[in-house]
Design a protein around this motif. Structure first.
Motif, PDB file in Angstrom:
ATOM      1  N   ARG A  15      -2.220 -32.111 -41.002  1.00 15.05           N
ATOM      2  CA  ARG A  15      -1.699 -30.954 -41.755  1.00 15.05           C
ATOM      3  C   ARG A  15      -2.594 -29.745 -41.580  1.00 15.05           C
ATOM      4  O   ARG A  15      -2.120 -28.621 -41.426  1.00 15.05           O
ATOM      5  N   ARG A  16      -3.900 -29.973 -41.594  1.00 13.82           N
ATOM      6  CA  ARG A  16      -4.845 -28.859 -41.424  1.00 13.82           C
ATOM      7  C   ARG A  16      -4.712 -28.258 -40.023  1.00 13.82           C
ATOM      8  O   ARG A  16      -4.735 -27.034 -39.867  1.00 13.82           O
ATOM      9  N   ALA A  17      -4.557 -29.096 -39.009  1.00 13.61           N
ATOM     10  CA  ALA A  17      -4.381 -28.600 -37.639  1.00 13.61           C
ATOM     11  C   ALA A  17      -3.088 -27.796 -37.521  1.00 13.61           C
ATOM     12  O   ALA A  17      -3.066 -26.738 -36.884  1.00 13.61           O
ATOM     13  N   VAL A  18      -2.028 -28.269 -38.147  1.00 12.15           N
ATOM     14  CA  VAL A  18      -0.755 -27.543 -38.127  1.00 12.15           C
ATOM     15  C   VAL A  18      -0.919 -26.194 -38.825  1.00 12.15           C
ATOM     16  O   VAL A  18      -0.431 -25.169 -38.340  1.00 12.15           O
ATOM     17  N   CYS A  19      -1.618 -26.182 -39.944  1.00  9.44           N
ATOM     18  CA  CYS A  19      -1.844 -24.927 -40.666  1.00  9.44           C
ATOM     19  C   CYS A  19      -2.656 -23.947 -39.830  1.00  9.44           C
ATOM     20  O   CYS A  19      -2.376 -22.751 -39.817  1.00  9.44           O
ATOM     21  N   TRP A  20      -3.680 -24.435 -39.131  1.00  8.22           N
ATOM     22  CA  TRP A  20      -4.459 -23.559 -38.245  1.00  8.22           C
ATOM     23  C   TRP A  20      -3.577 -22.995 -37.133  1.00  8.22           C
ATOM     24  O   TRP A  20      -3.674 -21.813 -36.799  1.00  8.22           O
ATOM     25  N   TYR A  26       0.601 -16.723 -36.552  1.00 10.11           N
ATOM     26  CA  TYR A  26       0.893 -15.605 -37.459  1.00 10.11           C
ATOM     27  C   TYR A  26       0.007 -14.405 -37.145  1.00 10.11           C
ATOM     28  O   TYR A  26       0.488 -13.271 -37.048  1.00 10.11           O
ATOM     29  N   MET A  27      -1.297 -14.628 -36.982  1.00 11.71           N
ATOM     30  CA  MET A  27      -2.220 -13.526 -36.700  1.00 11.71           C
ATOM     31  C   MET A  27      -1.896 -12.849 -35.374  1.00 11.71           C
ATOM     32  O   MET A  27      -1.910 -11.624 -35.284  1.00 11.71           O
ATOM     33  N   ALA A  28      -1.586 -13.639 -34.360  1.00 16.60           N
ATOM     34  CA  ALA A  28      -1.231 -13.058 -33.060  1.00 16.60           C
ATOM     35  C   ALA A  28       0.043 -12.213 -33.187  1.00 16.60           C
ATOM     36  O   ALA A  28       0.101 -11.099 -32.654  1.00 16.60           O
ATOM     37  N   GLY A  29       1.039 -12.734 -33.879  1.00 13.89           N
ATOM     38  CA  GLY A  29       2.278 -11.976 -34.075  1.00 13.89           C
ATOM     39  C   GLY A  29       2.059 -10.718 -34.880  1.00 13.89           C
ATOM     40  O   GLY A  29       2.569  -9.637 -34.533  1.00 13.89           O
ATOM     41  N   LEU A  30       1.293 -10.807 -35.955  1.00 12.50           N
ATOM     42  CA  LEU A  30       1.023  -9.639 -36.789  1.00 12.50           C
ATOM     43  C   LEU A  30       0.278  -8.565 -36.004  1.00 12.50           C
ATOM     44  O   LEU A  30       0.658  -7.387 -36.031  1.00 12.50           O
ATOM     45  N   LEU A  92      -1.628 -19.012 -46.361  1.00 11.08           N
ATOM     46  CA  LEU A  92      -2.368 -19.884 -45.447  1.00 11.08           C
ATOM     47  C   LEU A  92      -3.881 -19.858 -45.642  1.00 11.08           C
ATOM     48  O   LEU A  92      -4.551 -20.876 -45.425  1.00 11.08           O
ATOM     49  N   VAL A  93      -4.446 -18.726 -46.028  1.00 15.79           N
ATOM     50  CA  VAL A  93      -5.905 -18.664 -46.189  1.00 15.79           C
ATOM     51  C   VAL A  93      -6.399 -19.681 -47.221  1.00 15.79           C
ATOM     52  O   VAL A  93      -7.362 -20.407 -46.944  1.00 15.79           O
ATOM     53  N   TYR A 148       1.752 -20.072 -52.758  1.00 17.20           N
ATOM     54  CA  TYR A 148       0.882 -21.207 -52.438  1.00 17.20           C
ATOM     55  C   TYR A 148       0.606 -22.050 -53.686  1.00 17.20           C
ATOM     56  O   TYR A 148       0.676 -23.279 -53.643  1.00 17.20           O
ATOM     57  N   VAL A 149       0.281 -21.397 -54.794  1.00 20.74           N
ATOM     58  CA  VAL A 149      -0.010 -22.110 -56.035  1.00 20.74           C
ATOM     59  C   VAL A 149       1.219 -22.893 -56.504  1.00 20.74           C
ATOM     60  O   VAL A 149       1.113 -24.052 -56.919  1.00 20.74           O
TER      61      VAL A 149
END
Length: 164
Positions: A15-20, A26-30, A92-93, A148-149
């Motif tokens: 899950r952590r790898a998928v989130c990364w 997301y960052m590349a697209g933004l 995500l952060v 997220y919460v």
């Protein structure tokens, strides 16, 4: 019992790898849309003048007031797009950080990230440094954290129910 904990650890790492992967995508697209997207008038080339708005709510008001003239799509992109584009950051952060983050810290992180982007736009003369964008982006990050919460609470409730 050790087999269950090993499987749980594997799922957590996956899950952590998928989130990364999601975060980096997301960052590349933004960054692409902010600095290079032809659709938003960015050719990836440096401009010849500094463009900025330092008056709070000026662009928000202008886009809302002239929404019929500029078109509802452009007004919606300006007003809601900035919020929606930063919601993944706020979501995500906290998932990726090992230490807990509260809404105030996440809002601060989002503000700093947005300020960095807006400042780069000013310095590189690509796009416009806009305090309204800072506000909308920060609201988006806070909304992403709130989402997220909510998701975290629902997942934990589901896991507790499943464990019974």
């Amino acid at each position: 019992m050790a087999v269950k904990s090993a499987a749980k650890a594997r799922r957590r790492r996956f899950r952590r790898a998928v989130c990364w992967l999601l975060f980096l995508t997301y960052m590349a697209g933004l960054l692409y849309f902010v600095f290079m997207s032809d659709y938003f008038g960015r050719s990836g080339q440096l401009g010849d003048e500094y463009r900025y708005n330092l008056t709070m709510f000026q662009e928000i008001h202008r886009f809302w007031y002239y929404r019929e003239t500029v078109g509802f799509t452009w007004a919606a992109i300006n007003l809601f797009g900035n919020v929606l584009c930063f919601m993944p950051f706020g979501f995500l952060v906290p998932v990726l950080r090992k230490h807990r983050v509260n809404v105030f810290l996440m809002t601060f992180y989002t503000f700093c990230f947005s300020l960095t982007i807006e400042t780069l736009q000013l310095v590189l003369k690509i796009g416009v440094f806009d305090v309204d964008d800072l506000l909308l982006n920060t609201v988006g990050g806070a909304a992403g954290y709130i989402l997220y919460v909510i998701v975290r609470t629902l997942v934990r409730a589901f896991e507790r129910r499943r464990a019974r």
